[in-house]
Design an enzyme around this catalytic site. Sequence first.
Site, PDB file in Angstrom:
ATOM      1  N   SER A   1       0.854  -1.193   0.000  1.00  0.00           N
ATOM      2  CA  SER A   1       0.000   0.000   0.000  1.00  0.00           C
ATOM      3  C   SER A   1       0.884   1.235   0.000  1.00  0.00           C
ATOM      4  CB  SER A   1      -0.891   0.027   1.243  1.00  0.00           C
ATOM      5  OG  SER A   1      -1.383   1.348   1.411  1.00  0.00           O
TER       6      SER A   1
ATOM      7  N   HIS B   1      -1.149  -1.399  -4.271  1.00  0.00           N
ATOM      8  CA  HIS B   1      -2.434  -1.075  -3.624  1.00  0.00           C
ATOM      9  C   HIS B   1      -2.521   0.438  -3.423  1.00  0.00           C
ATOM     10  CE1 HIS B   1      -5.935  -2.102  -1.125  1.00  0.00           C
ATOM     11  NE2 HIS B   1      -5.506  -1.216  -0.245  1.00  0.00           N
TER      12      HIS B   1
ATOM     13  N   ASP C   1      -4.708   3.410  -1.932  1.00  0.00           N
ATOM     14  CA  ASP C   1      -5.749   3.710  -0.939  1.00  0.00           C
ATOM     15  C   ASP C   1      -6.325   5.107  -1.155  1.00  0.00           C
ATOM     16  OD1 ASP C   1      -5.992   1.440   0.842  1.00  0.00           O
ATOM     17  OD2 ASP C   1      -3.918   1.844   1.431  1.00  0.00           O
TER      18      ASP C   1
ATOM     19  N   MET D   1      -8.827   7.895   0.077  1.00  0.00           N
ATOM     20  CA  MET D   1      -9.594   8.332   1.257  1.00  0.00           C
ATOM     21  C   MET D   1     -10.137   9.731   1.005  1.00  0.00           C
ATOM     22  SD  MET D   1      -7.068   7.056   4.260  1.00  0.00           S
ATOM     23  CE  MET D   1      -6.331   5.418   4.244  1.00  0.00           C
TER      24      MET D   1
ATOM     25  N   HIS E   1      -8.460   0.931  -3.860  1.00  0.00           N
ATOM     26  CA  HIS E   1      -9.347   0.695  -2.717  1.00  0.00           C
ATOM     27  C   HIS E   1     -10.026   2.017  -2.386  1.00  0.00           C
ATOM     28  CE1 HIS E   1      -9.465  -0.182   1.936  1.00  0.00           C
ATOM     29  NE2 HIS E   1     -10.665  -0.059   1.421  1.00  0.00           N
TER      30      HIS E   1
ATOM     31  N   MET F   1     -12.101   4.249  -0.205  1.00  0.00           N
ATOM     32  CA  MET F   1     -12.695   4.509   1.117  1.00  0.00           C
ATOM     33  C   MET F   1     -13.380   5.858   0.986  1.00  0.00           C
ATOM     34  SD  MET F   1      -9.498   3.112   3.326  1.00  0.00           S
ATOM     35  CE  MET F   1      -8.406   3.255   1.921  1.00  0.00           C
TER      36      MET F   1
ATOM     37  N   MET G   1     -11.085  -6.075   5.753  1.00  0.00           N
ATOM     38  CA  MET G   1     -10.302  -5.103   6.523  1.00  0.00           C
ATOM     39  C   MET G   1      -9.971  -5.721   7.879  1.00  0.00           C
ATOM     40  SD  MET G   1      -9.898  -2.517   4.577  1.00  0.00           S
ATOM     41  CE  MET G   1      -8.923  -1.589   5.749  1.00  0.00           C
TER      42      MET G   1
ATOM     43  N   GLY H   1      -8.737   3.900   7.255  1.00  0.00           N
ATOM     44  CA  GLY H   1      -8.447   5.326   7.408  1.00  0.00           C
ATOM     45  C   GLY H   1      -6.982   5.641   7.655  1.00  0.00           C
TER      46      GLY H   1
ATOM     47  N   GLY I   1      -0.474   1.593   9.568  1.00  0.00           N
ATOM     48  CA  GLY I   1       0.278   1.391  10.798  1.00  0.00           C
ATOM     49  C   GLY I   1      -0.529   0.944  12.000  1.00  0.00           C
TER      50      GLY I   1
ATOM     51  N   ASP J   1      -6.400  -6.607   4.363  1.00  0.00           N
ATOM     52  CA  ASP J   1      -5.848  -5.246   4.357  1.00  0.00           C
ATOM     53  C   ASP J   1      -5.815  -4.690   5.777  1.00  0.00           C
ATOM     54  OD1 ASP J   1      -5.067  -2.694   3.742  1.00  0.00           O
ATOM     55  OD2 ASP J   1      -6.817  -2.205   2.522  1.00  0.00           O
ATOM     56  N   GLY J   2      -4.598  -4.473   6.285  1.00  0.00           N
ATOM     57  CA  GLY J   2      -4.436  -3.817   7.584  1.00  0.00           C
ATOM     58  C   GLY J   2      -3.644  -4.648   8.571  1.00  0.00           C
ATOM     59  N   GLY J   3      -2.491  -4.127   8.968  1.00  0.00           N
ATOM     60  CA  GLY J   3      -1.698  -4.792  10.003  1.00  0.00           C
ATOM     61  C   GLY J   3      -1.048  -6.087   9.561  1.00  0.00           C
TER      62      GLY J   3
ATOM     63  N   SER K   1       2.844  -0.211   6.056  1.00  0.00           N
ATOM     64  CA  SER K   1       3.953   0.129   6.954  1.00  0.00           C
ATOM     65  C   SER K   1       4.961  -1.012   7.086  1.00  0.00           C
ATOM     66  CB  SER K   1       3.404   0.522   8.335  1.00  0.00           C
ATOM     67  OG  SER K   1       2.537  -0.467   8.828  1.00  0.00           O
TER      68      SER K   1
HETATM   69  C1  DX5 Z   1      -6.173   1.345   5.731  1.00  0.00           C
HETATM   70  C2  DX5 Z   1      -5.732   1.059   4.312  1.00  0.00           C
HETATM   71  C3  DX5 Z   1      -4.639   0.079   4.245  1.00  0.00           C
HETATM   72  C4  DX5 Z   1      -3.397   0.540   4.913  1.00  0.00           C
HETATM   73  C5  DX5 Z   1      -2.598  -0.640   5.353  1.00  0.00           C
HETATM   74  O1  DX5 Z   1      -7.299   2.134   5.727  1.00  0.00           O
HETATM   75  O2  DX5 Z   1      -6.798   0.558   3.550  1.00  0.00           O
HETATM   76  O3  DX5 Z   1      -4.373  -0.324   2.912  1.00  0.00           O
HETATM   77  O4  DX5 Z   1      -2.594   1.362   4.145  1.00  0.00           O
HETATM   78  O5  DX5 Z   1      -1.541  -0.162   6.081  1.00  0.00           O
HETATM   79  P1  DX5 Z   1      -0.759  -1.086   7.098  1.00  0.00           P
HETATM   80  O6  DX5 Z   1      -0.230  -2.242   6.331  1.00  0.00           O
HETATM   81  O7  DX5 Z   1       0.298  -0.183   7.628  1.00  0.00           O
HETATM   82  O8  DX5 Z   1      -1.755  -1.522   8.140  1.00  0.00           O
HETATM   83 ZN    ZN Z   2      -6.411  -0.427   1.528  1.00  0.00          ZN
END
Ligand code: DX5
Ligand code: ZN
Length: 234
Positions: free
Chosen positions: A13, A38, A40, A42, A76, A78, A147, A152, A155, A189-191, A212
């Site tokens: 991402s 990816h 993102d 927002m 993606h 959002m 998710m 949003g 990290g 997606d996420g963490g 991250s």
């Molecule tokens: C969060 C995004 C993710 C995000 C993932 O809203 O959709 O794609 O960038 O970031 P990490 O991998 O740091 O959780």
């Molecule tokens: Zn994403």
Amino acid sequence: MARSPFAPIVAPSILSADMAALGDECDAVIAAGAEWIHFDVMDNHYVPNLTFGPPVCKALAKRLADTHPDVPLDVHLMCEPVDELIRGFADAGAASITFHPEATRHVDRSLALARDLGCKTGLVFNPATSLEWLKYVLDKIDIIQIMSVNPGFGGQSFIPESLGKIAEARDIIDTVVAGTDREIRIEVDGGVKIDNIADIASAGADTFVAGSAIFGTDDYGQTISAMKQALAAG
Ligand code: DX5
Ligand code: ZN
């Protein structure tokens, strides 16, 4: 628990990339082994953060078309509403566009719009959103995006309950598309990190977004290789 039959995809991402050098950052993670980029989006409305729109996507798509034509831009959204942005990102070169079902009045119509414009598409499920949304639209879906953080921000920490939802999505896909040649991916997606990616794959995912965990390291090649080794070992 069932695993995906599809080869794993690592999708960095660029939310966590150096924004002053997005093109170079894309080239660097692709050289390091990334299969997708990816992207993102927002809108400071659906989520409390603001990133980039179709013009930035268009610039990156143009650059990737020259340097890495086989690497798709995975958008993606959002954002709310989504239809105008689906048109904008399809025109800007997105290969896939996913959106959150709560963010459109007409989920079926928005999925059909993305497909009609030549993109792969799918729904994104927040941690508290039920997979029930899938029931009547599975025939229009290429990606189920789970998710594993609240959307949003990059990290954040992986929410462990996501593993159960990934397994639930795997069951739905395996039941519905068994014996067909359809490829529906489960994207998480996420963490996502080196030390949890194998568990996420064991639950049934095959597409791994990591921001991250990749861009926060000095050596992207080493990080993505470690992720792929963990996937192979798992
Ligand atoms: C969060 C995004 C993710 C995000 C993932 O809203 O959709 O794609 O960038 O970031 P990490 O991998 O740091 O959780
Ligand atoms: Zn994403």
